[in-house]
Design a protein around this motif. Structure first.
Motif, PDB file in Angstrom:
ATOM      1  N   SER A   1       0.838  -1.208   0.000  1.00 17.76           N
ATOM      2  CA  SER A   1       0.000   0.000   0.000  1.00 17.76           C
ATOM      3  C   SER A   1       0.875   1.262   0.000  1.00 17.76           C
ATOM      4  O   SER A   1       0.497   2.278  -0.577  1.00 17.76           O
ATOM      5  N   HIS A   2       2.053   1.192   0.625  1.00 18.05           N
ATOM      6  CA  HIS A   2       2.978   2.329   0.586  1.00 18.05           C
ATOM      7  C   HIS A   2       3.456   2.573  -0.847  1.00 18.05           C
ATOM      8  O   HIS A   2       3.499   3.712  -1.314  1.00 18.05           O
TER       9      HIS A   2
ATOM     10  N   ARG B   1       1.982   1.682  -3.679  1.00 12.31           N
ATOM     11  CA  ARG B   1       0.875   2.200  -4.497  1.00 12.31           C
ATOM     12  C   ARG B   1       0.630   3.681  -4.202  1.00 12.31           C
ATOM     13  O   ARG B   1       0.467   4.495  -5.112  1.00 12.31           O
ATOM     14  N   SER B   2       0.606   4.040  -2.916  1.00 10.61           N
ATOM     15  CA  SER B   2       0.347   5.440  -2.535  1.00 10.61           C
ATOM     16  C   SER B   2       1.421   6.367  -3.093  1.00 10.61           C
ATOM     17  O   SER B   2       1.118   7.453  -3.586  1.00 10.61           O
TER      18      SER B   2
ATOM     19  N   TYR C   1       1.564  11.406  -0.335  1.00 14.21           N
ATOM     20  CA  TYR C   1       2.281  10.354   0.381  1.00 14.21           C
ATOM     21  C   TYR C   1       3.583  10.897   0.977  1.00 14.21           C
ATOM     22  O   TYR C   1       3.951  10.533   2.097  1.00 14.21           O
TER      23      TYR C   1
END
Length: 191
Positions: free
Chosen positions: A163-164, A166-167, A175
């Motif tokens: 998720s990091h 992707r963000s 981000y």
């Protein structure tokens, strides 16, 4: 006779320092006045010169002036030629030593951690957004601290949560702000 010369020398040095401080104060006051809508209405208080922990002198104090409606807006802190209006200004006010040595040292520690976090993020972005390999990404930073191993360790932690990644790819600025804040909190007990 030697004592008299020593006393005169100390007096001359002290008066020279005071004269230099007065000149710094007068220059800062003039520069602040020119920023105001009504320079003739400017009031100063608690104006003094400080020397911070890295040896830089700054003029610190509070300033008040009338706005476009003719009313005073209230005293605001200033340092050198900048009026404190936001958190970035407050950071530099504190780094200048205007809030005292303890606050300055805490601000320096926070600033150092924030810079390291920024370097970590720049390294990660170079790999995930720019597509660079770790050697090229590290050489692009042109730093000796943090070390390449420390940056790779941070990259490894980052990579473990998809998720990091992707963000970072889809909303890099948002981000980035979140990452820096979390990094600073995780690396120092600074609130």
């Amino acid at each position: 006779m030697n004592k008299l010369y020593l006393i005169l020398l100390v007096a001359m040095i002290s008066s020279n320092t005071l004269a230099n401080d007065k000149a710094l104060i007068n220059k800062a006051k003039q520069d602040i006045k020119y920023q105001m809508k009504d320079p003739t209405s400017v009031l100063f208080r608690n104006v003094h010169v400080v020397t911070n922990s890295v040896g830089r002198k700054s003029v610190c104090g509070e300033v008040n002036a009338k706005n476009s409606y003719g009313g005073y807006v209230g005293f605001k802190d200033f340092y050198n030629t900048s009026i404190v209006t936001d958190s970035d200004d407050r950071k530099f006010f504190n780094l200048a030593g205007c809030s005292g040595k303890d606050v300055e040292l805490t601000a320096r520690e926070y600033n150092l951690v924030e810079n390291i976090c920024y370097l970590n993020l720049t390294f990660i972005k170079s790999i995930y957004i720019d597509g660079l390999d770790s050697d090229t990404a590290y050489s692009k930073l042109q730093v000796s601290s943090p070390t390449k191993e420390e940056l790779i360790s941070e990259l490894s932690k980052f990579s473990q949560d998809e998720s990091h990644v992707r963000s970072l790819k889809y909303a890099p600025q948002v981000y980035s702000d979140i990452y820096i804040g979390q990094c600073v909190r995780n690396n120092k007990n600074i609130k």
